[in-house]
Write a protein that holds these residues in place. Structure first.
Motif, short mmCIF file in Angstrom:
data_model
loop_
_atom_site.label_atom_id
_atom_site.label_comp_id
_atom_site.label_asym_id
_atom_site.label_seq_id
_atom_site.Cartn_x
_atom_site.Cartn_y
_atom_site.Cartn_z
N SER A 4 0.83 -1.20 0.00
CA SER A 4 0.00 0.00 0.00
C SER A 4 0.87 1.26 0.00
O SER A 4 0.50 2.28 -0.59
CB SER A 4 -0.94 -0.01 1.21
OG SER A 4 -0.25 0.23 2.42
N VAL A 5 2.02 1.18 0.64
CA VAL A 5 2.96 2.31 0.64
C VAL A 5 3.59 2.46 -0.75
O VAL A 5 3.81 3.58 -1.22
CB VAL A 5 4.03 2.12 1.72
CG1 VAL A 5 5.00 3.30 1.73
CG2 VAL A 5 3.39 1.95 3.10
N VAL A 6 3.89 1.32 -1.40
CA VAL A 6 4.42 1.38 -2.76
C VAL A 6 3.43 2.08 -3.68
O VAL A 6 3.80 2.91 -4.52
CB VAL A 6 4.75 -0.04 -3.28
CG1 VAL A 6 5.21 0.01 -4.74
CG2 VAL A 6 5.82 -0.70 -2.42
N TRP A 7 2.15 1.75 -3.54
CA TRP A 7 1.11 2.41 -4.33
C TRP A 7 1.14 3.92 -4.12
O TRP A 7 1.13 4.69 -5.08
CB TRP A 7 -0.27 1.88 -3.91
CG TRP A 7 -0.78 0.68 -4.62
CD1 TRP A 7 -0.80 -0.59 -4.15
CD2 TRP A 7 -1.37 0.63 -5.93
NE1 TRP A 7 -1.37 -1.44 -5.06
CE2 TRP A 7 -1.72 -0.71 -6.17
CE3 TRP A 7 -1.63 1.59 -6.90
CZ2 TRP A 7 -2.32 -1.12 -7.35
CZ3 TRP A 7 -2.24 1.18 -8.08
CH2 TRP A 7 -2.57 -0.16 -8.30
N ARG A 8 1.16 4.33 -2.86
CA ARG A 8 1.05 5.75 -2.55
C ARG A 8 2.29 6.53 -2.99
O ARG A 8 2.21 7.74 -3.26
CB ARG A 8 0.82 5.95 -1.05
CG ARG A 8 -0.53 5.38 -0.61
CD ARG A 8 -0.84 5.73 0.84
NE ARG A 8 -2.05 5.04 1.28
CZ ARG A 8 -3.28 5.43 1.02
NH1 ARG A 8 -3.47 6.52 0.28
NH2 ARG A 8 -4.32 4.77 1.46
N SER A 9 3.43 5.86 -3.07
CA SER A 9 4.66 6.53 -3.52
C SER A 9 4.78 6.54 -5.04
O SER A 9 5.74 7.11 -5.57
CB SER A 9 5.88 5.85 -2.90
OG SER A 9 5.99 4.51 -3.35
#
Length: 220
Positions: free
Chosen positions: A49-54
């Motif tokens: 989910s952090v990869v998505w947001r970055s």
């Protein structure tokens, strides 16, 4: 993998909660590693989910995702199954365990020597890592993970292996079309099956040299 950052985060939290339930319910040390697998899968979803947001790219979060997906899982799954499996199945489970170690070593070397990148493509995230002899590595990975479940000698783990195999085919097809990532759904199903497996596990054996004695009942 899920189709958005929000879906990944929600799925990861739910899967991790199932993992906590598995770990707190398990009664034998040998079962602990397999019972904790949903915790690892939940953390994996939350990291993505952090990869998505970055917006993808290369960096610590992408590397953390790749470490779990690539070298860690092909060691974790066969070792966990080997520890939890009945004695009659352990000899044959050495094969997927050895395949997992060899595959993990190759993948770890690739991670150390070359960067891994992530790219958002529609409702999917694609990860790039230069791998030599990819078909052989994929075969070793599948033997270690799915193969160990199918060879476990336990019906629920065999069912889990079938579900993971089917999910891998479906997820791969949808991902290649860049349509949608559905890995989180299958991870959730796998976690529920593992919880059912934990609930059916026997309690730990009595201490060495001692027998289990049933208490007599009072009869009138």
């Amino acid at each position: 993998m899920c189709w958005s950052a929000t879906a990944d985060l929600a799925a990861g939290a739910g899967i991790a909660a199932i993992g906590m339930a598995c770990v707190t319910r398990v009664s034998r040390v040998r079962d602990l590693l397999l019972a904790a697998l949903p915790l690892l899968l939940g953390a994996h979803q939350i990291i993505e989910s952090v990869v998505w947001r970055s917006g993808g790219g290369a960096g610590p979060t992408t590397t953390a995702w790749a470490v779990i997906a690539l070298p860690l899982l092909p060691v974790w799954v066969p070792l966990a199954v080997l520890l939890a499996a009945p004695a009659r199945a352990r000899l044959r489970l050495l094969v997927p365990a050895a395949a997992g170690l060899a595959t993990a070593a190759t993948l770890a070397y690739a991670l150390v020597t070359g960067p891994v990148t992530a790219a958002v493509r529609g409702h999917t995230v694609g990860y790039g890592l230069g791998l030599p002899h990819s078909p052989l590595i994929i075969a070793g990975y599948l033997l270690a993970t799915i193969g160990s479940l199918l060879l476990s000698g336990e019906p629920l783990l065999w069912l889990l292996g079938v579900l993971v195999a089917a999910g891998s085919v479906i997820c791969s097809a949808l991902w290649r079309l860049e349509f949608i990532s559905t890995g989180c759904a299958f991870a959730a199903v796998a976690s529920v099956v593992l919880y059912a497996w934990v609930r059916r596990r026997p309690t730990g054996p009595p201490p060495d040299g001692m027998c289990r004695v049933d208490r007599p009942t009072n009869r009138h």
